[in-house]
Design an enzyme around this catalytic site. Structure first.
Site, PDB file in Angstrom:
ATOM      1  N   HIS A 214       0.659 -13.100  -7.336  1.00  0.00           N
ATOM      2  CA  HIS A 214       0.385 -12.860  -5.907  1.00  0.00           C
ATOM      3  C   HIS A 214      -0.988 -13.385  -5.559  1.00  0.00           C
ATOM      4  O   HIS A 214      -1.919 -13.272  -6.349  1.00  0.00           O
ATOM      5  CB  HIS A 214       0.506 -11.380  -5.552  1.00  0.00           C
ATOM      6  CG  HIS A 214      -0.228 -10.446  -6.458  1.00  0.00           C
ATOM      7  ND1 HIS A 214       0.219 -10.133  -7.726  1.00  0.00           N
ATOM      8  CD2 HIS A 214      -1.378  -9.757  -6.300  1.00  0.00           C
ATOM      9  CE1 HIS A 214      -0.616  -9.285  -8.294  1.00  0.00           C
ATOM     10  NE2 HIS A 214      -1.614  -9.052  -7.451  1.00  0.00           N
TER      11      HIS A 214
ATOM     12  N   ASP B 122      -0.998  -5.594   2.199  1.00  0.00           N
ATOM     13  CA  ASP B 122      -1.312  -4.783   1.024  1.00  0.00           C
ATOM     14  C   ASP B 122      -1.288  -3.307   1.421  1.00  0.00           C
ATOM     15  O   ASP B 122      -1.771  -2.921   2.483  1.00  0.00           O
ATOM     16  CB  ASP B 122      -2.694  -5.165   0.463  1.00  0.00           C
ATOM     17  CG  ASP B 122      -2.907  -4.640  -0.947  1.00  0.00           C
ATOM     18  OD1 ASP B 122      -2.938  -5.458  -1.884  1.00  0.00           O
ATOM     19  OD2 ASP B 122      -3.032  -3.396  -1.111  1.00  0.00           O
ATOM     20  N   ILE B 123      -0.744  -2.481   0.551  1.00  0.00           N
ATOM     21  CA  ILE B 123      -0.598  -1.055   0.824  1.00  0.00           C
ATOM     22  C   ILE B 123      -1.957  -0.330   0.808  1.00  0.00           C
ATOM     23  O   ILE B 123      -2.096   0.748   1.390  1.00  0.00           O
ATOM     24  CB  ILE B 123       0.385  -0.426  -0.199  1.00  0.00           C
ATOM     25  CG1 ILE B 123       1.080   0.790   0.358  1.00  0.00           C
ATOM     26  CG2 ILE B 123      -0.294  -0.132  -1.529  1.00  0.00           C
ATOM     27  CD1 ILE B 123       2.258   1.249  -0.479  1.00  0.00           C
TER      28      ILE B 123
ATOM     29  N   ASN C 173      -5.615 -12.389  -9.148  1.00  0.00           N
ATOM     30  CA  ASN C 173      -5.978 -11.797 -10.429  1.00  0.00           C
ATOM     31  C   ASN C 173      -4.943 -12.181 -11.482  1.00  0.00           C
ATOM     32  O   ASN C 173      -3.744 -12.171 -11.205  1.00  0.00           O
ATOM     33  CB  ASN C 173      -6.040 -10.274 -10.317  1.00  0.00           C
ATOM     34  CG  ASN C 173      -7.176  -9.818  -9.428  1.00  0.00           C
ATOM     35  OD1 ASN C 173      -8.287 -10.324  -9.531  1.00  0.00           O
ATOM     36  ND2 ASN C 173      -6.904  -8.876  -8.537  1.00  0.00           N
TER      37      ASN C 173
ATOM     38  N   HIS D 281      -3.956 -12.823  -2.906  1.00  0.00           N
ATOM     39  CA  HIS D 281      -4.506 -11.949  -1.882  1.00  0.00           C
ATOM     40  C   HIS D 281      -5.158 -12.816  -0.811  1.00  0.00           C
ATOM     41  O   HIS D 281      -5.894 -13.763  -1.135  1.00  0.00           O
ATOM     42  CB  HIS D 281      -5.616 -11.055  -2.460  1.00  0.00           C
ATOM     43  CG  HIS D 281      -5.183 -10.096  -3.529  1.00  0.00           C
ATOM     44  ND1 HIS D 281      -5.018  -8.747  -3.305  1.00  0.00           N
ATOM     45  CD2 HIS D 281      -4.913 -10.283  -4.847  1.00  0.00           C
ATOM     46  CE1 HIS D 281      -4.670  -8.141  -4.426  1.00  0.00           C
ATOM     47  NE2 HIS D 281      -4.601  -9.047  -5.388  1.00  0.00           N
TER      48      HIS D 281
ATOM     49  N   GLU E  88      -2.806  -5.759 -11.650  1.00  0.00           N
ATOM     50  CA  GLU E  88      -2.010  -4.519 -11.719  1.00  0.00           C
ATOM     51  C   GLU E  88      -0.518  -4.790 -11.643  1.00  0.00           C
ATOM     52  O   GLU E  88       0.269  -4.063 -12.247  1.00  0.00           O
ATOM     53  CB  GLU E  88      -2.425  -3.578 -10.592  1.00  0.00           C
ATOM     54  CG  GLU E  88      -3.801  -2.965 -10.821  1.00  0.00           C
ATOM     55  CD  GLU E  88      -4.249  -2.083  -9.670  1.00  0.00           C
ATOM     56  OE1 GLU E  88      -3.493  -1.939  -8.689  1.00  0.00           O
ATOM     57  OE2 GLU E  88      -5.365  -1.566  -9.764  1.00  0.00           O
ATOM     58  N   VAL E  89      -0.144  -5.774 -10.833  1.00  0.00           N
ATOM     59  CA  VAL E  89       1.285  -6.049 -10.657  1.00  0.00           C
ATOM     60  C   VAL E  89       1.614  -7.386 -11.325  1.00  0.00           C
ATOM     61  O   VAL E  89       1.049  -8.424 -10.958  1.00  0.00           O
ATOM     62  CB  VAL E  89       1.659  -6.083  -9.157  1.00  0.00           C
ATOM     63  CG1 VAL E  89       3.148  -6.365  -8.986  1.00  0.00           C
ATOM     64  CG2 VAL E  89       1.279  -4.770  -8.475  1.00  0.00           C
TER      65      VAL E  89
END
Ligand code: AMP
Length: 119
Positions: A104, A33-34, A91, A106, A99-100
């Protein structure tokens, strides 16, 4: 929700944007993760156009569903998170602050994470 083919993870999958890759196979890609929220914070995404878990589990071929979840397990193993423990989270939608809009999972680890927060 229609899949946005220009979301950031779609662009990472197409190689248009770099990522710090930790694992890849025919079904999935995992990368750091960025904006990490734990010492280890990795995202695992399926190779396919799926916005959310509901979408993925309803629409994806069984081989991809199995391959994706196996990849999550494999990444946790390869990052040596299994024995000390780790947390996975996905999420979905507005209330979860997704958000994306590409599914995904995490993976958080690398320190005691405390109890899960629900506010
Ligand atoms: P979510 O709120 O579950 O949709 O989380 C999206 C996650 O993607 C956040 O933790 C972001 O830090 C992460 N993220 C956004 N852009 C990138 C990127 N280019 N590379 C890696 N992680 C990213």
């Amino acid at each position: 929700m229609a899949y946005d083919t220009n979301n950031i993870f779609a662009r990472i999958l197409r190689g248009e944007i770099p990522c710090k890759k930790v694992y890849e196979d025919e079904f999935s890609l995992a990368f750091h993760d960025i904006n990490p929220q734990a010492p280890t914070h990795v995202l695992v995404i399926p190779k396919g156009e799926y916005v959310s878990m509901a979408d993925f589990t309803a629409e994806a071929p069984a081989e991809l569903v199995a391959g994706f979840f196996r990849a999550v397990g494999k990444v946790a193993e390869e990052l040596e998170l299994v024995e000390p423990g780790y947390r996975i989270l996905a999420n979905a939608g507005t209330n979860a602050h997704q958000e994306v809009p590409h599914l995904h999972i995490h993976i958080f680890g690398g320190k005691p994470l405390g109890p899960m927060l629900v506010r």
